[in-house]
Design a protein around this motif. Structure first.
Motif, PDB file in Angstrom:
ATOM      1  N   ARG A   1      30.614  12.392 113.302  1.00 57.81           N
ATOM      2  CA  ARG A   1      29.227  13.298 112.853  1.00 57.81           C
ATOM      3  C   ARG A   1      28.283  14.475 113.772  1.00 57.81           C
ATOM      4  O   ARG A   1      27.923  13.264 114.861  1.00 57.81           O
ATOM      5  CB  ARG A   1      28.815  12.553 111.530  1.00 57.81           C
ATOM      6  N   LEU A   2      27.723  15.574 113.272  1.00 53.60           N
ATOM      7  CA  LEU A   2      26.319  15.631 113.596  1.00 53.60           C
ATOM      8  C   LEU A   2      25.652  15.836 112.471  1.00 53.60           C
ATOM      9  O   LEU A   2      25.751  15.991 111.787  1.00 53.60           O
ATOM     10  CB  LEU A   2      26.471  16.897 114.557  1.00 53.60           C
ATOM     11  N   ILE A   3      24.233  14.844 112.654  1.00 49.75           N
ATOM     12  CA  ILE A   3      23.399  15.289 112.225  1.00 49.75           C
ATOM     13  C   ILE A   3      22.350  15.961 112.978  1.00 49.75           C
ATOM     14  O   ILE A   3      21.140  15.479 113.734  1.00 49.75           O
ATOM     15  CB  ILE A   3      22.363  13.318 111.827  1.00 49.75           C
TER      16      ILE A   3
ATOM     17  N   SER B   1      34.404  22.756 108.623  1.00 48.74           N
ATOM     18  CA  SER B   1      33.601  24.529 108.537  1.00 48.74           C
ATOM     19  C   SER B   1      32.766  24.093 107.619  1.00 48.74           C
ATOM     20  O   SER B   1      31.934  24.544 106.736  1.00 48.74           O
ATOM     21  CB  SER B   1      35.235  24.581 107.562  1.00 48.74           C
ATOM     22  N   ASN B   2      32.439  22.655 106.958  1.00 50.10           N
ATOM     23  CA  ASN B   2      31.069  22.317 105.917  1.00 50.10           C
ATOM     24  C   ASN B   2      30.457  21.456 106.607  1.00 50.10           C
ATOM     25  O   ASN B   2      30.157  20.803 107.402  1.00 50.10           O
ATOM     26  CB  ASN B   2      31.718  21.665 104.437  1.00 50.10           C
ATOM     27  N   VAL B   3      29.043  22.403 105.629  1.00 50.16           N
ATOM     28  CA  VAL B   3      27.709  21.568 106.682  1.00 50.16           C
ATOM     29  C   VAL B   3      26.744  20.808 105.287  1.00 50.16           C
ATOM     30  O   VAL B   3      25.992  21.598 104.113  1.00 50.16           O
ATOM     31  CB  VAL B   3      26.941  22.380 107.325  1.00 50.16           C
ATOM     32  N   SER B   4      26.703  19.865 105.381  1.00 48.72           N
ATOM     33  CA  SER B   4      25.636  18.802 103.643  1.00 48.72           C
ATOM     34  C   SER B   4      24.413  19.830 103.990  1.00 48.72           C
ATOM     35  O   SER B   4      23.743  19.074 105.261  1.00 48.72           O
ATOM     36  CB  SER B   4      26.183  17.630 103.856  1.00 48.72           C
ATOM     37  N   VAL B   5      23.610  19.556 102.995  1.00 49.00           N
ATOM     38  CA  VAL B   5      21.916  19.640 103.468  1.00 49.00           C
ATOM     39  C   VAL B   5      21.383  19.167 102.627  1.00 49.00           C
ATOM     40  O   VAL B   5      21.565  18.899 100.720  1.00 49.00           O
ATOM     41  CB  VAL B   5      22.142  21.658 103.132  1.00 49.00           C
TER      42      VAL B   5
ATOM     43  N   LEU C   1      21.671  19.982  98.353  1.00 51.47           N
ATOM     44  CA  LEU C   1      21.749  21.371  97.668  1.00 51.47           C
ATOM     45  C   LEU C   1      23.556  21.411  98.202  1.00 51.47           C
ATOM     46  O   LEU C   1      23.879  20.946  98.549  1.00 51.47           O
ATOM     47  CB  LEU C   1      20.907  22.194  99.074  1.00 51.47           C
ATOM     48  N   SER C   2      23.709  22.899  97.955  1.00 53.87           N
ATOM     49  CA  SER C   2      25.201  23.059  98.293  1.00 53.87           C
ATOM     50  C   SER C   2      25.287  23.625  99.745  1.00 53.87           C
ATOM     51  O   SER C   2      25.355  23.828 100.277  1.00 53.87           O
ATOM     52  CB  SER C   2      24.988  24.640  97.621  1.00 53.87           C
ATOM     53  N   PRO C   3      26.763  23.118  99.883  1.00 52.97           N
ATOM     54  CA  PRO C   3      26.771  23.247 101.141  1.00 52.97           C
ATOM     55  C   PRO C   3      26.954  24.177 101.959  1.00 52.97           C
ATOM     56  O   PRO C   3      27.379  25.410 100.796  1.00 52.97           O
ATOM     57  CB  PRO C   3      28.428  22.191 101.831  1.00 52.97           C
TER      58      PRO C   3
ATOM     59  N   ILE D   1      24.373  18.030 107.948  1.00 48.82           N
ATOM     60  CA  ILE D   1      25.709  17.259 108.720  1.00 48.82           C
ATOM     61  C   ILE D   1      26.893  17.902 108.324  1.00 48.82           C
ATOM     62  O   ILE D   1      27.008  18.327 107.039  1.00 48.82           O
ATOM     63  CB  ILE D   1      25.474  15.766 107.646  1.00 48.82           C
ATOM     64  N   VAL D   2      27.245  18.413 109.797  1.00 48.58           N
ATOM     65  CA  VAL D   2      28.554  18.653 110.127  1.00 48.58           C
ATOM     66  C   VAL D   2      29.700  17.556 110.766  1.00 48.58           C
ATOM     67  O   VAL D   2      29.011  17.097 111.159  1.00 48.58           O
ATOM     68  CB  VAL D   2      28.280  19.132 111.323  1.00 48.58           C
TER      69      VAL D   2
END
Length: 287
Positions: free
Chosen positions: A212-214, A239-243, A259-261, A282-283
């Motif tokens: 993971r990349l933060i 493809s998705n990034v947590s926010v 928030l919405s990814p 977070i990727v």
């Protein structure tokens, strides 16, 4: 330099060298040879460079880790280079402050200041640990706290020390937005992650085990900011990034708000930063 610091003063050079060597000998005599000796924990980055330079070679040889505070000074890269050249671990062992950042940030001002200090120290000094002075500095107590005059509730719309206030009368901790701003780093960047330096408003870390990349980013302006985060150095990303975001004040708005990814565009993603905010991205599946 002040001789009154914490009621215990040792001159640079011979006095500090003798103290370090005496400590090492005392630890070894007790069978504590695995206990590390660190020093010299100067209050200023620039003074830390000077202090270490005046140690005897024998004292330098037994110092396992260089510690510095970042209350003053600016030569972060020089101290980092010194530690690397000397083969020493490096810690930022203490800092806090009563300052603010942002534009009309209100209760976020203190948190934005702290977030910017973390980013500056980690990017330029690159210590293996970043240590805040103390989580609680202010107290509420009708009879005074430990014999001292009650410091009371600070104005959390300005600058103050600590992350929370201890209300001894109500037996509770009063959290602040400074607490939540720091959590944007500490909840998601964990021990063992590899720090990746960013720009003056961002810090990144890679979780090699979890792939993971933060990325933690601040916006200390009163306007929206859109940032292009380049991931092209990695061979693969999800493809998705947590926010997750902190902004506003304690009575409303966002505290580690999920928030919405958002989606990557392959070699990166666009980060949209609202005014006076700290946001963590977070990727997943990063190789």
């Amino acid at each position: 330099y002040s001789w009154k610091q914490e009621g215990c003063h040792f001159d640079m050079g011979e006095s500090q060298s003798q103290l370090i060597l005496s400590l090492r000998n005392a630890l070894d005599a007790k069978g504590l040879d695995q206990v590390q000796v660190s020093g010299t924990d100067e209050t200023s980055i620039d003074v830390q460079i000077l202090s270490y330079g005046q140690l005897s070679q024998e004292a330098k040889d037994v110092v396992d880790r260089i510690d510095t505070h970042t209350y003053g000074g600016s030569r972060r890269e020089a101290l980092r280079t010194l530690a690397e050249t000397e083969g020493k671990n490096l810690w930022m062992s203490e800092v806090d402050g009563g300052d603010t950042a942002g534009e009309n940030a209100g209760e976020m001002g203190a948190g934005l200041w702290l977030a910017q200090r973390v980013i500056t120290d980690m990017n330029e000094l690159r210590p293996s640990a970043w240590v805040m002075w103390q989580a609680i500095d202010n107290h509420i107590c009708a009879e005074g706290y430990q014999g001292r005059t009650d410091s009371g509730m600070p104005d959390i719309s300005g600058g103050y020390w600590g992350l929370a206030v201890a209300d001894h009368d109500e037996q509770q901790l009063i959290l602040t937005m400074k607490y939540y701003a720091l959590g944007q780093f500490t909840r998601y960047i964990r021990p063992g992650y590899t720090i990746i330096s960013g720009d003056e408003h961002s810090l990144a870390a890679y979780d090699a085990e979890g792939h993971r990349l933060i990325v933690v980013m601040t916006n200390v302006t009163g306007k929206d900011r859109k940032v292009d985060v380049d991931l092209s150095a990695f061979s693969q990303t999800g493809s998705n990034v947590s926010v997750i975001r902190t902004s506003g004040d304690m009575s409303s708005r966002e505290k580690w708000q999920e928030l919405s990814p958002i989606e990557t565009y392959g070699a990166g993603f666009y980060a949209e930063l609202i005014p006076n905010s700290v946001t963590t991205y977070i990727v997943q599946d990063v190789y």
